[in-house]
Design an enzyme around this catalytic site. Sequence first.
Site, PDB file in Angstrom:
ATOM      1  N   GLU A  83       0.808  -1.214   0.000  1.00 52.42           N
ATOM      2  CA  GLU A  83       0.000   0.000   0.000  1.00 52.42           C
ATOM      3  C   GLU A  83       0.845   1.270   0.000  1.00 52.42           C
ATOM      4  O   GLU A  83       0.332   2.365  -0.237  1.00 52.42           O
ATOM      5  CB  GLU A  83      -0.927   0.013   1.218  1.00 52.42           C
ATOM      6  CG  GLU A  83      -2.086  -0.980   1.145  1.00 52.42           C
ATOM      7  CD  GLU A  83      -3.065  -0.664   0.029  1.00 52.42           C
ATOM      8  OE1 GLU A  83      -3.162   0.518  -0.368  1.00 52.42           O
ATOM      9  OE2 GLU A  83      -3.725  -1.587  -0.473  1.00 52.42           O
ATOM     10  N   GLU A 114       8.388 -22.035   7.288  1.00 51.55           N
ATOM     11  CA  GLU A 114       8.675 -21.163   8.432  1.00 51.55           C
ATOM     12  C   GLU A 114       9.714 -21.763   9.380  1.00 51.55           C
ATOM     13  O   GLU A 114      10.283 -21.061  10.222  1.00 51.55           O
ATOM     14  CB  GLU A 114       7.398 -20.878   9.225  1.00 51.55           C
ATOM     15  CG  GLU A 114       6.822 -22.081   9.948  1.00 51.55           C
ATOM     16  CD  GLU A 114       5.617 -21.693  10.789  1.00 51.55           C
ATOM     17  OE1 GLU A 114       5.613 -22.050  11.974  1.00 51.55           O
ATOM     18  OE2 GLU A 114       4.682 -21.051  10.262  1.00 51.55           O
TER      19      GLU A 114
END
Length: 303
Positions: A83, A114
Site C-alpha cells: 500500500e 517457516e
Amino acid sequence: MELAKLITEKRNDNTMTLDQMSTMEMLNVINQEDKKVAGAVKNVLPKVNDAIEHIYKALNQGGRLFYVGAGTSGRLGVLDASECPPTFMTSDDMVQTIMAGGNGAFFHAVEGSEDDETQGVQDIKTKNLNYKDVVIGITASGRTPYPIGALKYAREIGAYTVSLSCNEHSLISEFADTEIEVIVGPEVLTGSTRMKAATAHKMILNMISTTTMVKLGKVYENLMVDVHASNYKLMQRAKRIIMEITGADYEEADRVLALTDNQVKPAIVMIKGGVTYQEAEEAIEQSNGYVRDAIAIVMNSNV
C-alpha cells in the site's frame, strides 16, 4: 511442550463451549475478545514509538524497511508494504516484505517453510541488506525460525532490528534492538493467531508505515499529498486534495494537476503561491518534500 507454554497457544476460558454456541453467541464472544486488542496495542506504544523513530531516520537517509514473516505474519507485511507506493508514492524498494515460501505463499500455504532459519538468512541476503536498513521480524509465537534467522543476519551486518510478537520474553526479542511484544491473550479458537494476534500486528504495522510517512513529509494536515494518481479513484482523490488545501474549483485543480504530471504536491504549491511548475518543484526540493515549508518558501519569495 515448549509451544504449549505460550499464551498464544493457551485455551480461552470464555470460549470453552464455542462448538455449542449459536451464531450470534459466537459473534458476540469474538467481538468481546477483539475489543481487547486496542488496549494491548496501547500498552506497547512506547516501543512502537522507538521503532518508528529509527525507521524514520533510516528511510530519511536512504535506507529501506523490510518486513519478514511466515504465513499470516508474512501476509500482513505484504498488505502493508504493497500500500505504500499508491498511498505515499514511495519507490517499490523502500518498504518490502520477505515471506517464507516466496510470493506464492501469500495465496497458498507452503508448509514447513517457516521452520528453516537458514532460509530466512538466505532470502534476506538476496536484498543486499546493509547497515542503513531496518528489518522487522513478525511472528505471533515469537519463536518462528524463519524471521529469527533474518533478524540474526540483520544484526550481524549492523542493520536496525525490530521484533513483533504476541508473547512475553519471546525468543525473537533476543535478536531485536526494539522488541514489541503485544499481549492479546488466548485466541477464541485456540492457537488461531490469524485472529487477535494478527489484528494487533496489522494495527501496529498501520501505525509504523503511516506515522513514518507523515514524518517524511508525505502528508499535509491529514491529506495524502503524495498519492499516486494512477487510476480514476486516485485521480479524483488527488483533485479533491488540491481543492481542499488551495480552495481551487474542480476545473482549476484538474488543469494544474495535468501540468504536474498528476503530482499533487507541486500542484498545491503552484496554486497557493501563484508560481510555475518549475518554481514549485524547486521549493519542494528546498523544503525536502514538506509541502507546508514549500508553500512558505514561495509565499515569502513573493513578498
